[in-house]
Enzyme design. Structure first.
Site, PDB file in Angstrom:
ATOM      1  N   LYS A   1       0.853  -1.199   0.000  1.00 58.20           N
ATOM      2  CA  LYS A   1       0.000   0.000   0.000  1.00 58.20           C
ATOM      3  C   LYS A   1       0.890   1.252   0.000  1.00 58.20           C
ATOM      4  CE  LYS A   1      -3.353   2.444   2.996  1.00 58.20           C
ATOM      5  NZ  LYS A   1      -4.209   2.385   4.188  1.00 58.20           N
TER       6      LYS A   1
ATOM      7  N   ASP B   1      -2.796  10.022   3.868  1.00 57.60           N
ATOM      8  CA  ASP B   1      -4.184   9.595   4.011  1.00 57.60           C
ATOM      9  C   ASP B   1      -4.916  10.505   4.999  1.00 57.60           C
ATOM     10  OD1 ASP B   1      -6.604   8.306   4.293  1.00 57.60           O
ATOM     11  OD2 ASP B   1      -5.792   6.604   5.435  1.00 57.60           O
TER      12      ASP B   1
ATOM     13  N   LYS C   1     -10.454  12.362   8.614  1.00 58.16           N
ATOM     14  CA  LYS C   1      -9.950  11.907   9.915  1.00 58.16           C
ATOM     15  C   LYS C   1      -9.956  13.046  10.920  1.00 58.16           C
ATOM     16  CE  LYS C   1      -6.739   8.345   8.291  1.00 58.16           C
ATOM     17  NZ  LYS C   1      -7.418   7.207   8.906  1.00 58.16           N
TER      18      LYS C   1
ATOM     19  N   ASP D   1       1.492   6.181   5.723  1.00 54.49           N
ATOM     20  CA  ASP D   1       0.551   5.228   5.129  1.00 54.49           C
ATOM     21  C   ASP D   1       1.087   4.582   3.844  1.00 54.49           C
ATOM     22  OD1 ASP D   1      -1.818   3.919   5.627  1.00 54.49           O
ATOM     23  OD2 ASP D   1      -3.066   5.332   4.514  1.00 54.49           O
TER      24      ASP D   1
ATOM     25  N   ASP E   1     -12.439   6.642   3.998  1.00 59.01           N
ATOM     26  CA  ASP E   1     -11.183   6.434   4.726  1.00 59.01           C
ATOM     27  C   ASP E   1     -10.712   4.979   4.652  1.00 59.01           C
ATOM     28  OD1 ASP E   1      -9.002   7.108   6.202  1.00 59.01           O
ATOM     29  OD2 ASP E   1     -10.050   7.265   8.127  1.00 59.01           O
TER      30      ASP E   1
ATOM     31  N   GLU F   1      -9.608   3.395   2.249  1.00 60.76           N
ATOM     32  CA  GLU F   1      -9.124   3.538   0.875  1.00 60.76           C
ATOM     33  C   GLU F   1      -8.039   2.536   0.536  1.00 60.76           C
ATOM     34  OE1 GLU F   1      -7.901   5.129   3.349  1.00 60.76           O
ATOM     35  OE2 GLU F   1      -5.778   4.757   2.965  1.00 60.76           O
TER      36      GLU F   1
ATOM     37  N   ARG G   1      -7.832  -0.647   1.010  1.00 64.69           N
ATOM     38  CA  ARG G   1      -8.361  -1.855   0.376  1.00 64.69           C
ATOM     39  C   ARG G   1      -8.829  -1.576  -1.053  1.00 64.69           C
ATOM     40  NH1 ARG G   1     -12.491  -2.512   5.291  1.00 64.69           N
ATOM     41  NH2 ARG G   1     -10.736  -1.497   6.314  1.00 64.69           N
TER      42      ARG G   1
HETATM   43  N1  BES Z   1      -4.343   4.172   6.978  1.00 62.73           N
HETATM   44  C1  BES Z   1      -5.500   3.905   7.760  1.00 62.73           C
HETATM   45  C2  BES Z   1      -5.245   2.900   8.855  1.00 62.73           C
HETATM   46  C3  BES Z   1      -4.560   3.397  10.084  1.00 62.73           C
HETATM   47  C4  BES Z   1      -5.208   4.220  10.978  1.00 62.73           C
HETATM   48  C5  BES Z   1      -3.294   2.965  10.395  1.00 62.73           C
HETATM   49  C6  BES Z   1      -4.572   4.626  12.124  1.00 62.73           C
HETATM   50  C7  BES Z   1      -2.661   3.355  11.544  1.00 62.73           C
HETATM   51  C8  BES Z   1      -3.316   4.198  12.419  1.00 62.73           C
HETATM   52  C9  BES Z   1      -6.604   3.354   6.867  1.00 62.73           C
HETATM   53  O1  BES Z   1      -6.648   3.859   5.595  1.00 62.73           O
HETATM   54  C10 BES Z   1      -7.900   3.704   7.533  1.00 62.73           C
HETATM   55  O2  BES Z   1      -8.180   4.850   7.628  1.00 62.73           O
HETATM   56  N2  BES Z   1      -8.613   2.698   7.988  1.00 62.73           N
HETATM   57  C11 BES Z   1      -9.835   2.900   8.678  1.00 62.73           C
HETATM   58  C12 BES Z   1     -10.778   1.808   8.272  1.00 62.73           C
HETATM   59  C13 BES Z   1     -12.179   2.023   8.759  1.00 62.73           C
HETATM   60  C14 BES Z   1     -12.801   3.200   8.069  1.00 62.73           C
HETATM   61  C15 BES Z   1     -12.974   0.762   8.504  1.00 62.73           C
HETATM   62  C16 BES Z   1      -9.568   2.854  10.181  1.00 62.73           C
HETATM   63  O3  BES Z   1      -8.751   2.016  10.622  1.00 62.73           O
HETATM   64  O4  BES Z   1     -10.131   3.670  10.891  1.00 62.73           O
HETATM   65 ZN    ZN Z   2      -4.896   4.536   4.809  1.00 60.24          ZN
HETATM   66 MN    MN Z   3      -7.775   5.655   5.503  1.00 62.37          MN
END
Ligand code: BES
Ligand code: ZN
Ligand code: MN
Length: 504
Positions: free
Chosen positions: A268, A273, A280, A291, A350, A352, A354
């Site tokens: 990825k 992000d 966020k 990210d 968010d 994204e 996947r």
């Molecule tokens: N890059 C983030 C995951 C992340 C968040 C990694 C905080 C480390 C710390 C990812 O793109 C994301 O935002 N995931 C969401 C998924 C949710 C919307 C199902 C998350 O983890 O909040």
């Molecule tokens: Zn992300």
């Molecule tokens: Mn995200």
């Protein structure tokens, strides 16, 4: 820093510092004993005065030890001899470096590699001493106006082995670890660079530069309008909110016969992000520059494979882009069509990672891979589940899963398996598309992310590493760790070793 191995006896080392261990309570390691004998009991006498009793990580720097050739002797407390675990061992190396930093020593000859560490052999000791040393000296100052002047004068770090016979084995390991360490540092640098410098275009340029240096590594970068990319409806949708053009990086290392099935790594590469329209919270959002650490790990691992000329074919794929809010960004409820033809309802912009990975995972089917591993900072939920010590591992193949767990253990860059049971899939139902990008419930977030990816990886053996907790540290130690480069390098080295065993 130059790493070397040699054999020899501590009192005769013509060097600026000799490093030896002392166990609790004031018990000399065999190397320390030799120094003690040569110096007529100088060390034992000194310890009796109570300056060092051997507790883990204590250090004592000595000058002018009688009848010892080296300029300095550094004593390092190793704790109880029977409790010398891998965690303690790594700590000893770290403490050694911290102590050496304050000296003018330009070279150190370290006998700690000859200690016996629970459950490990000499090879492991050398590997892990060098990796810990590399970690101890890593600095990131590319974005500071004044470069940190190197805090120590140390140029050469020499580890000792008991005899001449072990030198050859040691030298092989040094070569291997040097390449791995360079890869780790590359991944850390890319991770630490801010989003305004490390854009998708920058990431692609770095991959191209690496390819120019290594003739066995071919690098292609595809833009949005390339025929292979334009049907990637999920991947492309994420870039709509960004002024930075997306880049799709493909690195091909050929170390085996052309028709041999490759190992494929997919990383990825979200260079920033913000969450998109599902924005966020501001607190800690800067950390979302990390990210792209999955992508950085893939680029670094391909560099390592080519540097070590591994007898394998390895392909690295990094879909790179930013996720920002904008008038044309994805909106919650939007439906996009993935390269596989499955339609996806984007309930949360968010989620994204996947979306970009699913198209990359479909793309790699064309390589008829032996195995595919994707590496992604995918979910905050994985950090909640496992913290910073283990990456989450989910896989559709048992053997692959075990190989990765094993590589993690060996390299000290551990992963831990989470289930990918059929029942979880139900959560991704959508009334408007074939699949939703997030579950309606908040449970099992790391698993749900992997469940989504699993829908696109049915045609090959696949494992997913969620590195959201391991790729970087926050707080005062904020910075990229380079993980899981050690795990991935070990995994490929193991496959190479397995191949030469089965040939023999
Ligand atoms: N890059 C983030 C995951 C992340 C968040 C990694 C905080 C480390 C710390 C990812 O793109 C994301 O935002 N995931 C969401 C998924 C949710 C919307 C199902 C998350 O983890 O909040
Ligand atoms: Zn992300
Ligand atoms: Mn995200």
């Amino acid at each position: 820093m130059e790493f070397l191995v040699k054999s020899g006896t501590p009192e005769k080392q013509r060097t600026s510092c000799v490093v030896v261990g002392v166990f609790e309570t004031r018990r000399l390691s065999s190397a320390a004993q030799k120094l003690d004998e040569a110096s007529g009991g100088f060390l034992a006498n000194l310890l009796k005065r109570g300056d060092l009793d051997g507790k883990v990580g204590q250090t004592l720097l000595l000058h002018n030890v009688p009848d010892v050739v080296s300029d300095r002797v550094l004593l390092v407390g190793c704790g109880k001899e029977r409790e010398l675990t891998d965690v303690v061992y790594r700590k000893l190396i770290l403490k050694t470096f911290q102590a050496l930093q304050d000296t003018g020593a330009t070279e150190a000859v370290c006998f700690l590699s000859e200690l016996s560490v629970k459950g490990h052999d000499l090879g492991w000791n050398i590997r892990h001493a060098l990796l810990a040393a590399n970690d101890a000296i890593y600095r990131f100052d590319q974005t500071k106006s004044k470069k940190d002047s190197p805090r120590h004068a140390l140029r050469r770090f020499v580890l000792t082995v008991p005899g001449r016979r072990e030198v050859l084995e040691g030298e092989e390991i040094v070569k291997e670890v040097t390449a791995i360490a360079e890869g780790i540092n590359l991944a850390r640098d890319l991770g630490n660079l801010p989003g305004n410098i490390c854009t998708p275009t920058y990431l692609a340029q770095q991959a191209i530069h690496i390819g120019e240096r290594l003739p066995t590594l071919k690098v292609n970068v595809y833009d949005a309008d390339h025929t292979d990319i334009r049907d990637m409806g999920a991947f492309l949708s994420v870039a709509k909110g960004s002024r930075q053009p997306p880049k799709f990086i493909v690195m091909t290392y050929q170390g085996a016969a052309e028709d041999e099935a490759p190992y494929v790594l997919v990383g990825k590469g979200l260079t920033f992000d913000a969450g998109g329209i599902s924005l966020k919270q501001p607190g800690g959002m800067d950390e979302m520059k990390f990210d792209m650490c999955g992508g950085a790990a893939v680029i670094a691992t391909l560099q390592i494979a080519a540097t070590l000329a591994l007898p394998l074919n390895v392909i690295g794929v990094v879909p790179a882009r930013e996720n920002l809010p904008d008038g044309s960004a994805n909106k919650p409820g939007d439906v996009v069509t993935s390269l596989a033809g499955l339609t996806i309802e984007i309930l949360n912009t968010d989620a994204e990672g996947r979306l970009i990975l699913c198209d990359a995972l479909t793309y790699v089917e064309r390589f008829k891979p032996k195995a595919v591993i994707d590496i992604a900072t995918l979910t905050g939920a994985c950090v909640v589940a496992l913290g910073k010590h283990a990456s989450g591992l989910l896989s559709n193949n048992n053997a692959l899963c075990h190989e990765i767990l094993h590589a993690g253990k060996e390299s000290g860059d551990r992963a831990w398996e989470l289930p990918l049971w059929e029942e979880y899939q139900e959560g991704l139902k959508s009334n408007f598309a074939d699949i939703a990008n997030v579950a309606a419930h908040r449970e099992a977030g790391a698993i749900m992310g992997a469940c989504f990816l699993a829908r696109f990886t049915k045609k090959y053996h696949w494992a997913h590493l969620d590195i959201a907790g391991t790729a970087w540290l926050g707080g005062g130690e904020k910075g990229s760790t380079g993980r899981p480069v050690p795990l991935l390098a070990r995994y490929l080295l193991d496959r190479a070793a397995q191949k030469s065993r089965s040939k023999a």
